[in-house]
Structures are given as structure tokens and as C-alpha cells.
Design a protein around this motif. Structure first.
Motif, PDB file in Angstrom:
ATOM      1  N   VAL A   8       0.867  -1.181   0.000  1.00 17.32           N
ATOM      2  CA  VAL A   8       0.000   0.000   0.000  1.00 17.32           C
ATOM      3  C   VAL A   8       0.905   1.232   0.000  1.00 17.32           C
ATOM      4  CG1 VAL A   8      -1.786   1.293   1.209  1.00 17.32           C
ATOM      5  CG2 VAL A   8      -1.807  -1.210   1.251  1.00 17.32           C
ATOM      6  N   ILE A   9       0.805   2.026  -1.044  1.00 21.45           N
ATOM      7  CA  ILE A   9       1.647   3.215  -1.207  1.00 21.45           C
ATOM      8  C   ILE A   9       0.765   4.455  -1.160  1.00 21.45           C
ATOM      9  CG2 ILE A   9       3.219   4.456  -2.737  1.00 21.45           C
ATOM     10  CD1 ILE A   9       4.031   1.784  -3.947  1.00 21.45           C
ATOM     11  N   SER A  10       1.070   5.361  -0.232  1.00 20.29           N
ATOM     12  CA  SER A  10       0.318   6.613  -0.122  1.00 20.29           C
ATOM     13  C   SER A  10       1.176   7.786  -0.576  1.00 20.29           C
ATOM     14  CB  SER A  10      -0.122   6.846   1.325  1.00 20.29           C
ATOM     15  OG  SER A  10      -0.613   8.165   1.492  1.00 20.29           O
ATOM     16  N   ILE A  11       0.594   8.659  -1.408  1.00 19.84           N
ATOM     17  CA  ILE A  11       1.294   9.884  -1.794  1.00 19.84           C
ATOM     18  C   ILE A  11       0.570  11.110  -1.227  1.00 19.84           C
ATOM     19  CG2 ILE A  11       2.269   8.855  -3.877  1.00 19.84           C
ATOM     20  CD1 ILE A  11       0.221  10.448  -5.508  1.00 19.84           C
ATOM     21  N   LEU A  32      -5.866   1.091   8.862  1.00 14.60           N
ATOM     22  CA  LEU A  32      -5.873  -0.223   8.212  1.00 14.60           C
ATOM     23  C   LEU A  32      -5.453  -1.288   9.219  1.00 14.60           C
ATOM     24  CD1 LEU A  32      -4.067   0.747   4.880  1.00 14.60           C
ATOM     25  CD2 LEU A  32      -6.511   0.269   5.150  1.00 14.60           C
ATOM     26  N   THR A  33      -6.241  -2.337   9.351  1.00 12.17           N
ATOM     27  CA  THR A  33      -5.918  -3.394  10.302  1.00 12.17           C
ATOM     28  C   THR A  33      -5.026  -4.452   9.660  1.00 12.17           C
ATOM     29  OG1 THR A  33      -7.977  -4.528   9.700  1.00 12.17           O
ATOM     30  CG2 THR A  33      -8.038  -3.096  11.617  1.00 12.17           C
ATOM     31  N   GLY A  34      -4.193  -5.088  10.483  1.00 10.31           N
ATOM     32  CA  GLY A  34      -3.315  -6.153  10.006  1.00 10.31           C
ATOM     33  C   GLY A  34      -1.876  -5.684   9.891  1.00 10.31           C
ATOM     34  N   ARG A  35      -0.976  -6.659   9.719  1.00 11.77           N
ATOM     35  CA  ARG A  35       0.455  -6.353   9.563  1.00 11.77           C
ATOM     36  C   ARG A  35       0.730  -6.061   8.090  1.00 11.77           C
ATOM     37  NH1 ARG A  35       4.355  -7.157  12.827  1.00 11.77           N
ATOM     38  NH2 ARG A  35       5.721  -7.992  11.181  1.00 11.77           N
ATOM     39  N   LEU A  36       0.282  -4.906   7.661  1.00 15.39           N
ATOM     40  CA  LEU A  36       0.346  -4.566   6.249  1.00 15.39           C
ATOM     41  C   LEU A  36       1.666  -3.890   5.883  1.00 15.39           C
ATOM     42  CD1 LEU A  36      -3.280  -3.205   5.738  1.00 15.39           C
ATOM     43  CD2 LEU A  36      -2.433  -5.537   5.404  1.00 15.39           C
ATOM     44  N   LYS A  37       2.015  -3.989   4.603  1.00 20.30           N
ATOM     45  CA  LYS A  37       3.215  -3.356   4.067  1.00 20.30           C
ATOM     46  C   LYS A  37       2.835  -1.951   3.604  1.00 20.30           C
ATOM     47  CE  LYS A  37       4.700  -7.878   2.301  1.00 20.30           C
ATOM     48  NZ  LYS A  37       5.847  -8.141   3.168  1.00 20.30           N
ATOM     49  N   LEU A  38       3.275  -0.946   4.356  1.00 23.33           N
ATOM     50  CA  LEU A  38       2.870   0.435   4.099  1.00 23.33           C
ATOM     51  C   LEU A  38       4.062   1.275   3.653  1.00 23.33           C
ATOM     52  CD1 LEU A  38       0.588   0.978   7.226  1.00 23.33           C
ATOM     53  CD2 LEU A  38      -0.080   0.189   4.952  1.00 23.33           C
ATOM     54  N   ILE A  39       3.839   2.067   2.621  1.00 27.40           N
ATOM     55  CA  ILE A  39       4.888   2.929   2.078  1.00 27.40           C
ATOM     56  C   ILE A  39       4.323   4.338   1.916  1.00 27.40           C
ATOM     57  CG2 ILE A  39       6.413   3.363   0.107  1.00 27.40           C
ATOM     58  CD1 ILE A  39       6.460   0.382  -0.426  1.00 27.40           C
ATOM     59  N   ARG A  40       5.093   5.302   2.378  1.00 25.93           N
ATOM     60  CA  ARG A  40       4.721   6.709   2.242  1.00 25.93           C
ATOM     61  C   ARG A  40       5.686   7.372   1.263  1.00 25.93           C
ATOM     62  NH1 ARG A  40       5.379  11.215   7.092  1.00 25.93           N
ATOM     63  NH2 ARG A  40       4.577  13.022   5.915  1.00 25.93           N
ATOM     64  N   VAL A  41       5.138   8.059   0.279  1.00 19.41           N
ATOM     65  CA  VAL A  41       5.982   8.671  -0.752  1.00 19.41           C
ATOM     66  C   VAL A  41       5.629  10.147  -0.886  1.00 19.41           C
ATOM     67  CG1 VAL A  41       6.699   8.616  -3.174  1.00 19.41           C
ATOM     68  CG2 VAL A  41       6.132   6.484  -1.987  1.00 19.41           C
ATOM     69  N   MET A  42       6.667  10.981  -1.006  1.00 24.51           N
ATOM     70  CA  MET A  42       6.473  12.400  -1.301  1.00 24.51           C
ATOM     71  C   MET A  42       7.041  12.662  -2.686  1.00 24.51           C
ATOM     72  SD  MET A  42       5.286  15.278  -0.181  1.00 24.51           S
ATOM     73  CE  MET A  42       5.014  16.279  -1.641  1.00 24.51           C
ATOM     74  N   PRO A  43       6.201  12.652  -3.722  1.00 20.83           N
ATOM     75  CA  PRO A  43       6.659  12.978  -5.070  1.00 20.83           C
ATOM     76  C   PRO A  43       6.541  14.481  -5.307  1.00 20.83           C
ATOM     77  CG  PRO A  43       4.404  12.213  -5.169  1.00 20.83           C
ATOM     78  CD  PRO A  43       4.781  12.261  -3.703  1.00 20.83           C
ATOM     79  N   ASN A  44       6.822  14.938  -6.492  1.00 15.32           N
ATOM     80  CA  ASN A  44       6.566  16.342  -6.822  1.00 15.32           C
ATOM     81  C   ASN A  44       6.054  16.473  -8.251  1.00 15.32           C
ATOM     82  OD1 ASN A  44       8.920  16.094  -8.351  1.00 15.32           O
ATOM     83  ND2 ASN A  44      10.094  17.584  -7.175  1.00 15.32           N
ATOM     84  N   THR A  45       5.560  17.650  -8.591  1.00 17.76           N
ATOM     85  CA  THR A  45       4.859  17.826  -9.864  1.00 17.76           C
ATOM     86  C   THR A  45       5.726  17.666 -11.113  1.00 17.76           C
ATOM     87  OG1 THR A  45       5.103  20.234  -9.664  1.00 17.76           O
ATOM     88  CG2 THR A  45       3.041  19.255  -8.887  1.00 17.76           C
ATOM     89  N   PRO A  46       7.055  17.875 -11.087  1.00 22.59           N
ATOM     90  CA  PRO A  46       7.831  17.591 -12.304  1.00 22.59           C
ATOM     91  C   PRO A  46       7.746  16.134 -12.775  1.00 22.59           C
ATOM     92  CG  PRO A  46       9.071  19.087 -10.922  1.00 22.59           C
ATOM     93  CD  PRO A  46       7.868  18.644 -10.119  1.00 22.59           C
ATOM     94  N   ALA A  47       7.130  15.278 -11.963  1.00 23.64           N
ATOM     95  CA  ALA A  47       6.847  13.919 -12.425  1.00 23.64           C
ATOM     96  C   ALA A  47       5.992  13.954 -13.687  1.00 23.64           C
ATOM     97  CB  ALA A  47       6.122  13.131 -11.335  1.00 23.64           C
ATOM     98  N   LEU A  48       5.218  15.026 -13.860  1.00 19.42           N
ATOM     99  CA  LEU A  48       4.354  15.156 -15.030  1.00 19.42           C
ATOM    100  C   LEU A  48       5.143  15.222 -16.324  1.00 19.42           C
ATOM    101  CD1 LEU A  48       1.864  17.762 -13.539  1.00 19.42           C
ATOM    102  CD2 LEU A  48       1.326  15.390 -14.111  1.00 19.42           C
ATOM    103  N   VAL A  49       6.416  15.610 -16.245  1.00 17.64           N
ATOM    104  CA  VAL A  49       7.270  15.669 -17.439  1.00 17.64           C
ATOM    105  C   VAL A  49       8.442  14.689 -17.315  1.00 17.64           C
ATOM    106  CG1 VAL A  49       6.626  18.001 -18.100  1.00 17.64           C
ATOM    107  CG2 VAL A  49       8.524  17.677 -16.496  1.00 17.64           C
ATOM    108  N   GLY A  50       8.287  13.680 -16.444  1.00 21.03           N
ATOM    109  CA  GLY A  50       9.306  12.645 -16.311  1.00 21.03           C
ATOM    110  C   GLY A  50      10.551  13.082 -15.582  1.00 21.03           C
ATOM    111  N   ALA A  51      10.451  14.157 -14.781  1.00 22.31           N
ATOM    112  CA  ALA A  51      11.626  14.682 -14.086  1.00 22.31           C
ATOM    113  C   ALA A  51      11.331  14.909 -12.610  1.00 22.31           C
ATOM    114  CB  ALA A  51      12.092  15.976 -14.742  1.00 22.31           C
TER     115      ALA A  51
END
Length: 268
Positions: free
Chosen positions: A93-96, A109-128
Motif C-alpha cells: 500500500v503506497i500513499s502519496i 488499516l488493520t493487520g500487519r500490512l506493508k505500508l509505504i509513504r511517498v512524497m513525489p513532486n509535480t515535475p513527475a508530469l514531465v518525467g523529471a
């Protein structure tokens, strides 16, 4: 884990991620699912990217090995309530969602889940883009590398301790806005000197792009690269003096600190 990925949310960042994954060849359109409450958005993503729309969040969770929560922080709790009890311990489960901690995700969320937190940025829109990745203790090294690979498909990605996410928000999360202001100011200055505005934006933007590329590709200290441009008694050192007199570096540092502090407050 199924080799499928599902996006809850089809906004700008979710769309940028889907496009990057497909362009990189990591996923085929038949392996990418998306749910968005807007039928129009789902149809647009299906037509333009070929991804698989689902009519409910629950259907998406059942089909995806990796679940990306690409929604605004204010609606995240509603999404967590819908998928709670449906996510299993093999899925990632990846949250941005900005300002939402791993502990807050775990509380929803219940259970021993695999949780990932990501901070992306808007230049992702142009692959950068630049993305910071933090995980809970249930995510192993192979899964961390998988997350890095996913987010590297539209820029750069790096695993960091979660306590550094506030700094990341200040530097790269909000940083594009500061850079746009700087580009605009450079261009306005060129216009003041007589350059046509269209040319001024191009000169300013390409200068920022090229300078950033020099830092990344040469791995030289930015100060050394600055010194290379500053000839004795020349034009550039004259400009640097004006910036330093105006407190340019201190102002930038204060700005990043203020944004990081705001992000800490949002997480409380």
C-alpha cells in the motif's frame, strides 16, 4: 504478489505515475487499474493510456498487487475505511497523500500490512520528478527497491527515514513553486532589459534546467560550479554580491524551514 498495480485517484499525480510506468515498460496497460469517483476521468484514462478502470474501490483492491493511494489528504480516511479489511499482507500500500504519516495509515488499516509513504513532486508530469520513499517495518529490502524502481520511472527516487519527509516537502515537494518564482523573476528582469517575454522565459528556464543538470551529472559541489562562472571583477560576481546583500540564501533556508514546520503541524 500479483504483478498488477492499482491507482485510487486519477488526478495529475496519479496520471503522471501511470504514464511513467507504461512508458518505462515496467507495466502493460492490462496490468494497471484505476478507480476515480469521476466516470469522465476513468474513461479519459482508459482512452488515453489504455489502463483498466474499475467502478469501485473494492474491485481495484481485489485486482492489484500494489495499491497506490493517489488522493488528497482530506479524503484519505474515507478511502482507508473502504479498503480496510480487504487489503492483505502480500499487497503493498503506497500513499502519496501529503502530511499523512505511516502511523496514521496504520491506524486506518488493520493487520500487519506493508505500508509505504511517498512524497513525489509535480515535475513527475514531465518525467523529471523527485520522490522520497519511507516504509514501515513490514516492507523488506526487495520491496523497497521495487518502490524505488516504480518512482524512478518518472524521475529520481530515494529511500529516506520518515522523519526526513518534512525536509523533503520543504525542498522538493514545494520546491518547484520557488523555482517557478525564480524563473519568472529572471525573465521579468530580462524583459526589463528589453528582451521579448517569450524569449526571456526560454532563456531563464533553460538556464535553470542546465544548471540543475550540471549539479546532478558532474556531482560537483554547487559552490564550485558557482565559482567557475564568477570571473574576478566580472559581471557574475557582481550579481552574486547583490543576491547575498539581499539575503538570498538565508531567505531560501527560512522558506524551506517554514514549509517543513507546516508539514509537521499538518501531521499532528
Amino acid at each position: 504478489m500479483k504483478k498488477t498495480i492499482g491507482f485510487i485517484g486519477g488526478g495529475n499525480m496519479g496520471r503522471a505515475m501511470m504514464a511513467g510506468l507504461l512508458k518505462s515498460g515496467q507495466y502493460q496497460p492490462t496490468e494497471v487499474y484505476v478507480f476515480d469517483p469521476s466516470v469522465k476521468v476513468r474513461k479519459h484514462l482508459e482512452d488515453t493510456l489504455g489502463v483498466q478502470p474499475t467502478t469501485t474501490v473494492e474491485d481495484l483492491v481485489d485486482n492489484a498487487g500494489i495499491i497506490v493511494l493517489a488522493v488528497k489528504p482530506q479524503v484519505l480516511n474515507q478511502v482507508l475505511a473502504k479498503i480496510n479489511g480487504r487489503v492483505n499482507e502480500q499487497q503493498l500500500v503506497i500513499s502519496i497523500a501529503a502530511g499523512v504519516t505511516l502511523a496514521q495509515l496504520a491506524a486506518g488499516l488493520t493487520g500487519r500490512l506493508k505500508l509505504i509513504r511517498v512524497m513525489p513532486n509535480t515535475p513527475a508530469l514531465v518525467g523529471a520528478g523527485m520522490a522520497a520513499i519511507a516504509t514501515n517495518e513490514n516492507v523488506d529490502e526487495q520491496e523497497k527497491q521495487l518502490a524505488v524502481t516504480l518512482f524512478s520511472s518518472f524521475g529520481l527516487a530515494k529511500v529516506v527515514p520518515e522523519h526526513l519527509i518534512d525536509a523533503v516537502v520543504g525542498v522538493s515537494g514545494s520546491g518547484p513553486a520557488y523555482v517557478y518564482l525564480f524563473i519568472e523573476a529572471l525573465a521579468d528582469s530580462a524583459v526589463l532589459e528589453g528582451m521579448p517575454r517569450k524569449d526571456a522565459y526560454e532563456f531563464a528556464a533553460q538556464t535553470v534546467l542546465g544548471s540543475a543538470k550540471m549539479v546532478l551529472e558532474t556531482r560537483e559541489h554547487p559552490g564550485n560550479l558557482k565559482d567557475m562562472v564568477c570571473s574576478p571583477a566580472g559581471t557574475t560576481i557582481t550579481g552574486v554580491r547583490v543576491l547575498e546583500t539581499g539575503g538570498f540564501r538565508g531567505l531560501v533556508m527560512d522558506t524551506v524551514h517554514a514549509v517543513a514546520e507546516k508539514n509537521r503541524q499538518m501531521a499532528e
